[in-house]
Design a protein around this motif. Structure first.
Motif, PDB file in Angstrom:
ATOM      1  N   GLU A 140       0.832  -1.194   0.000  1.00 15.70           N
ATOM      2  CA  GLU A 140       0.000   0.000   0.000  1.00 15.70           C
ATOM      3  C   GLU A 140       0.873   1.253   0.000  1.00 15.70           C
ATOM      4  O   GLU A 140       2.074   1.198   0.277  1.00 15.70           O
ATOM      5  CB  GLU A 140      -0.903   0.013   1.240  1.00 15.70           C
ATOM      6  CG  GLU A 140      -1.921  -1.109   1.285  1.00 15.70           C
ATOM      7  CD  GLU A 140      -2.764  -1.062   2.561  1.00 15.70           C
ATOM      8  OE1 GLU A 140      -2.609  -0.112   3.356  1.00 15.70           O
ATOM      9  OE2 GLU A 140      -3.573  -1.986   2.777  1.00 15.70           O
ATOM     10  N   THR A 141       0.260   2.383  -0.282  1.00 19.49           N
ATOM     11  CA  THR A 141       0.958   3.666  -0.220  1.00 19.49           C
ATOM     12  C   THR A 141       1.544   3.872   1.171  1.00 19.49           C
ATOM     13  O   THR A 141       0.871   3.667   2.174  1.00 19.49           O
ATOM     14  CB  THR A 141      -0.017   4.808  -0.542  1.00 19.49           C
ATOM     15  OG1 THR A 141      -0.494   4.646  -1.877  1.00 19.49           O
ATOM     16  CG2 THR A 141       0.670   6.155  -0.419  1.00 19.49           C
ATOM     17  N   GLY A 142       2.818   4.256   1.207  1.00 20.15           N
ATOM     18  CA  GLY A 142       3.447   4.584   2.480  1.00 20.15           C
ATOM     19  C   GLY A 142       4.006   3.414   3.254  1.00 20.15           C
ATOM     20  O   GLY A 142       4.399   3.564   4.410  1.00 20.15           O
ATOM     21  N   THR A 143       4.089   2.231   2.643  1.00 22.14           N
ATOM     22  CA  THR A 143       4.595   1.061   3.372  1.00 22.14           C
ATOM     23  C   THR A 143       6.107   0.932   3.309  1.00 22.14           C
ATOM     24  O   THR A 143       6.685   0.059   3.962  1.00 22.14           O
ATOM     25  CB  THR A 143       3.965  -0.243   2.828  1.00 22.14           C
ATOM     26  OG1 THR A 143       4.051  -0.251   1.399  1.00 22.14           O
ATOM     27  CG2 THR A 143       2.510  -0.359   3.239  1.00 22.14           C
ATOM     28  N   GLY A 144       6.777   1.776   2.523  1.00 18.80           N
ATOM     29  CA  GLY A 144       8.233   1.743   2.490  1.00 18.80           C
ATOM     30  C   GLY A 144       8.817   1.072   1.267  1.00 18.80           C
ATOM     31  O   GLY A 144       9.938   0.564   1.306  1.00 18.80           O
ATOM     32  N   LYS A 145       8.095   1.118   0.136  1.00 20.15           N
ATOM     33  CA  LYS A 145       8.580   0.438  -1.071  1.00 20.15           C
ATOM     34  C   LYS A 145       9.886   1.060  -1.575  1.00 20.15           C
ATOM     35  O   LYS A 145      10.812   0.342  -1.941  1.00 20.15           O
ATOM     36  CB  LYS A 145       7.493   0.473  -2.153  1.00 20.15           C
ATOM     37  CG  LYS A 145       6.219  -0.270  -1.765  1.00 20.15           C
ATOM     38  CD  LYS A 145       5.229  -0.371  -2.910  1.00 20.15           C
ATOM     39  CE  LYS A 145       4.591   0.945  -3.262  1.00 20.15           C
ATOM     40  NZ  LYS A 145       3.691   1.446  -2.191  1.00 20.15           N
ATOM     41  N   GLU A 146       9.961   2.391  -1.575  1.00 20.36           N
ATOM     42  CA  GLU A 146      11.198   3.029  -2.047  1.00 20.36           C
ATOM     43  C   GLU A 146      12.342   2.798  -1.061  1.00 20.36           C
ATOM     44  O   GLU A 146      13.502   2.667  -1.467  1.00 20.36           O
ATOM     45  CB  GLU A 146      11.006   4.527  -2.274  1.00 20.36           C
ATOM     46  CG  GLU A 146      12.262   5.186  -2.840  1.00 20.36           C
ATOM     47  CD  GLU A 146      12.064   6.626  -3.281  1.00 20.36           C
ATOM     48  OE1 GLU A 146      13.085   7.304  -3.537  1.00 20.36           O
ATOM     49  OE2 GLU A 146      10.914   7.075  -3.381  1.00 20.36           O
ATOM     50  N   LEU A 147      12.042   2.758   0.226  1.00 21.43           N
ATOM     51  CA  LEU A 147      13.072   2.478   1.224  1.00 21.43           C
ATOM     52  C   LEU A 147      13.706   1.113   0.962  1.00 21.43           C
ATOM     53  O   LEU A 147      14.935   0.963   0.986  1.00 21.43           O
ATOM     54  CB  LEU A 147      12.470   2.523   2.626  1.00 21.43           C
ATOM     55  CG  LEU A 147      13.423   2.273   3.796  1.00 21.43           C
ATOM     56  CD1 LEU A 147      14.548   3.303   3.815  1.00 21.43           C
ATOM     57  CD2 LEU A 147      12.661   2.299   5.118  1.00 21.43           C
ATOM     58  N   PHE A 148      12.882   0.097   0.687  1.00 20.97           N
ATOM     59  CA  PHE A 148      13.406  -1.227   0.355  1.00 20.97           C
ATOM     60  C   PHE A 148      14.208  -1.170  -0.931  1.00 20.97           C
ATOM     61  O   PHE A 148      15.289  -1.775  -1.040  1.00 20.97           O
ATOM     62  CB  PHE A 148      12.255  -2.234   0.219  1.00 20.97           C
ATOM     63  CG  PHE A 148      11.983  -3.016   1.463  1.00 20.97           C
ATOM     64  CD1 PHE A 148      12.507  -4.290   1.634  1.00 20.97           C
ATOM     65  CD2 PHE A 148      11.198  -2.489   2.476  1.00 20.97           C
ATOM     66  CE1 PHE A 148      12.257  -5.017   2.787  1.00 20.97           C
ATOM     67  CE2 PHE A 148      10.934  -3.206   3.631  1.00 20.97           C
ATOM     68  CZ  PHE A 148      11.474  -4.477   3.794  1.00 20.97           C
ATOM     69  N   ALA A 149      13.690  -0.459  -1.945  1.00 20.81           N
ATOM     70  CA  ALA A 149      14.379  -0.387  -3.238  1.00 20.81           C
ATOM     71  C   ALA A 149      15.761   0.252  -3.089  1.00 20.81           C
ATOM     72  O   ALA A 149      16.751  -0.250  -3.645  1.00 20.81           O
ATOM     73  CB  ALA A 149      13.533   0.405  -4.238  1.00 20.81           C
ATOM     74  N   ARG A 150      15.847   1.348  -2.346  1.00 21.28           N
ATOM     75  CA  ARG A 150      17.144   2.011  -2.157  1.00 21.28           C
ATOM     76  C   ARG A 150      18.105   1.130  -1.349  1.00 21.28           C
ATOM     77  O   ARG A 150      19.309   1.090  -1.628  1.00 21.28           O
ATOM     78  CB  ARG A 150      16.946   3.361  -1.459  1.00 21.28           C
ATOM     79  CG  ARG A 150      16.370   4.432  -2.378  1.00 21.28           C
ATOM     80  CD  ARG A 150      16.415   5.804  -1.723  1.00 21.28           C
ATOM     81  NE  ARG A 150      15.903   6.846  -2.611  1.00 21.28           N
ATOM     82  CZ  ARG A 150      16.636   7.493  -3.517  1.00 21.28           C
ATOM     83  NH1 ARG A 150      17.923   7.194  -3.657  1.00 21.28           N
ATOM     84  NH2 ARG A 150      16.104   8.430  -4.278  1.00 21.28           N
ATOM     85  N   ALA A 151      17.567   0.434  -0.342  1.00 20.34           N
ATOM     86  CA  ALA A 151      18.426  -0.451   0.449  1.00 20.34           C
ATOM     87  C   ALA A 151      18.973  -1.579  -0.417  1.00 20.34           C
ATOM     88  O   ALA A 151      20.148  -1.949  -0.304  1.00 20.34           O
ATOM     89  CB  ALA A 151      17.642  -1.012   1.641  1.00 20.34           C
ATOM     90  N   ILE A 152      18.139  -2.139  -1.296  1.00 24.20           N
ATOM     91  CA  ILE A 152      18.598  -3.198  -2.206  1.00 24.20           C
ATOM     92  C   ILE A 152      19.704  -2.660  -3.109  1.00 24.20           C
ATOM     93  O   ILE A 152      20.741  -3.315  -3.310  1.00 24.20           O
ATOM     94  CB  ILE A 152      17.408  -3.732  -3.041  1.00 24.20           C
ATOM     95  CG1 ILE A 152      16.454  -4.541  -2.144  1.00 24.20           C
ATOM     96  CG2 ILE A 152      17.904  -4.599  -4.211  1.00 24.20           C
ATOM     97  CD1 ILE A 152      15.161  -4.931  -2.828  1.00 24.20           C
TER      98      ILE A 152
END
Length: 494
Positions: free
Chosen positions: A208-220
């Motif tokens: 969902e919106t705001g669950t941290g998808k970009e945070l995971f992507a940047r960490a990967i």
């Protein structure tokens, strides 16, 4: 004899106002000026002149008001820093003559409305109006006062600082340590993402919106062999359809009106690194075809170009949509889906991350304190923590972050109270279709959902029948009132 202060209204021109030219009602601005009389109206706009000028001519014909329109330069209609600067500048100019000031909140983006409230409750005391189809034009009271400690801080905050505090973007140097959790499911996802980081495979992130998808992507990306190369993020849902090809693959000078020079697309910009396509499910089918070719062959052709260019990127995509359903309905290409869905991560909503809410709240508040000294010693009271634990957080971590920021700015001491938090929360209405839109891949309680569905219709049927169970059973297509009683007993409906 003393002359009354002139009444001045200030407002943004919004999209719903411009749409009035097409016969879609009057729009909030014209509706307000029709219902309430002002001596002068100051209008701010960030739309192209060719859209605004016809509207101003139309407005002059519709309302009897002396108005002045001012073009405002914003890089984005949600850039809080720029909006604050522009609004503050115009309010300072207007109030220098000592008028009776009113602000119309309805037109513009939520960021514009938030800045109006901030300034109107601190530096420029005023009356607030809002206009809607449902409620008409209303003078409204904002039921809180900003603390006296905050007022000087508000006037001293730079535009950049306001933007930084309001945005909950993933840090550029995000690592897996930035993903704060005690939840076993999230810990498993972190471990899976760390494994994916070491492998050159496409990754699809659901959530969902705001669950941290970009945070995971940047960490990967930062944990991969491509970490020293670019990470380029793009929101596919925000690209105008006529510019998708240019944004993705670049264009050559003269390819279309406005193409005054060569410009690389995001694939070229991410060369050797990672390309993160958020809201991936929003891409139109015709674009999906061209994207599939790039992924299969590693080449693309800029708009207006004749020479193919090789691209080497690691693709990470994210979506809140159920792409399997989109594939089934024909809205999304099956071959593209299987091309991007090699490593798949399902991020749970915040309400399902048991044990994380209190931890995240403390961590986010500490992060705000690190960004601004005025928020350094803020703490959350136990009563406020209880509200946090009970709130559904449909906007997930992003909603929690913005709520804590508002609470920290508004609380009068170092402790955020329950009342501070209540004032900061947005109560979103439930979507009527929500019960049929649950993500079954994450697990559901179908008996509970059936009970909710049945309960709603049974209560409505009883209301329609004046609590006559025989008639209610007929309205619901049930055999008799005894069958209705059985349903009510089964699902605990009173």
């Amino acid at each position: 004899m003393n002359r009354a202060k002139p009444r001045v209204l200030i407002s943004w021109i919004g999209r719903n106002d411009l749409n009035a030219l097409d016969g879609n009602g009057l729009g909030p601005l014209a509706s307000t000026l029709t219902a309430v009389e002002f001596d002068r109206v100051e209008l701010l706009y960030n739309y192209p002149e060719d859209e605004v000028k016809p509207y101003l001519v139309w407005l002059a014909e519709k309302v009897n008001a002396d108005f002045q329109a001012h073009a405002v330069s914003l890089s984005s209609p949600v850039n809080l820093g720029e909006i604050y600067q522009q609004a503050d500048s115009h309010l300072a100019r207007i109030t220098s003559s000592g008028p009776e000031l009113s602000i119309l909140l309805s037109p513009g983006t939520p960021a514009m409305q938030a800045v109006w409230i901030l300034l109107g409750k601190t530096r420029y005391p005023c009356q607030f109006y809002q206009s809607s189809l449902e409620q008409g034009v209303q003078k409204i009271e904002i039921p809180f006062e900003l603390s006296v400690e905050y007022v000087p801080a508000a006037s001293g905050l730079s535009a950049t600082k306001i933007s930084q505090l309001a945005e909950a973007n993933a840090p550029i140097n995000a690592a897996f340590d930035n993903i704060v959790t005690r939840n076993p499911r999230m810990q498993t996802l972190k471990a899976q993402a760390q494994i994916l980081a070491q492998r050159e495979v496409p990754v699809l992130i659901y959530g969902e919106t705001g669950t941290g998808k970009e945070l995971f992507a940047r960490a990967i990306h930062n944990a991969s062999s491509r970490a020293s190369n670019p990470f380029i993020a793009l929101n596919c849902g925000a690209i105008p359809s006529e510019l998708v090809d240019s944004v993705l693959f670049g264009h050559k000078k003269g390819a279309f009106t406005g193409a005054i020079s060569d410009k690389p697309g995001v694939f070229q910009q991410a060369q050797g690194g990672t390309l993160f396509l958020d809201e991936f499910g929003e891409l139109e089918p015709v674009v999906q075809v061209r994207l599939l070719r790039v992924l299969q062959e590693g080449i693309c052709t800029p708009v207006g170009g004749t020479k193919e260019e090789s691209v080497d990127v690691r693709l990470i995509t994210a979506t809140h949509r159920n792409l399997m359903e989109a594939v089934s309905s024909g809205a999304f290409r099956e071959d593209l889906f299987y091309r991007v869905a090699v490593g798949v991560l399902h991020l749970p909503p915040l309400r399902e991350r048991e044990g994380d809410l209190s931890l995240l709240a403390d961590t986010l508040l500490a992060g705000l304190g690190d960004q601004d000294a005025a928020l350094k010693h803020k703490k959350i009271s136990p009563d406020a923590k209880n509200i946090i634990l009970k709130h559904p957080w449909r906007g997930n971590v992003r909603e929690l972050q913005s709520t804590l920021l508002r609470s920290a700015l508004w609380c009068q001491g170092d402790t955020i109270s329950a009342e501070d938090l209540r004032q900061s929360l947005f109560q979103m209405p439930e979507k009527e279709s929500g019960i049929t839109q649950r993500d079954v891949s994450q697990g559901i309680d179908i008996q509970q959902l059936i009970g909710q569905f049945a309960g709603d219709y049974i209560r409505r049927a009883l209301d329609c029948s004046g609590q006559n169970k025989t008639r209610a059973a007929q309205l619901l297509g049930l055999k008799n009132y005894q069958t209705l009683n059985n349903w009510m007993e089964k699902y605990g409906i009173s």
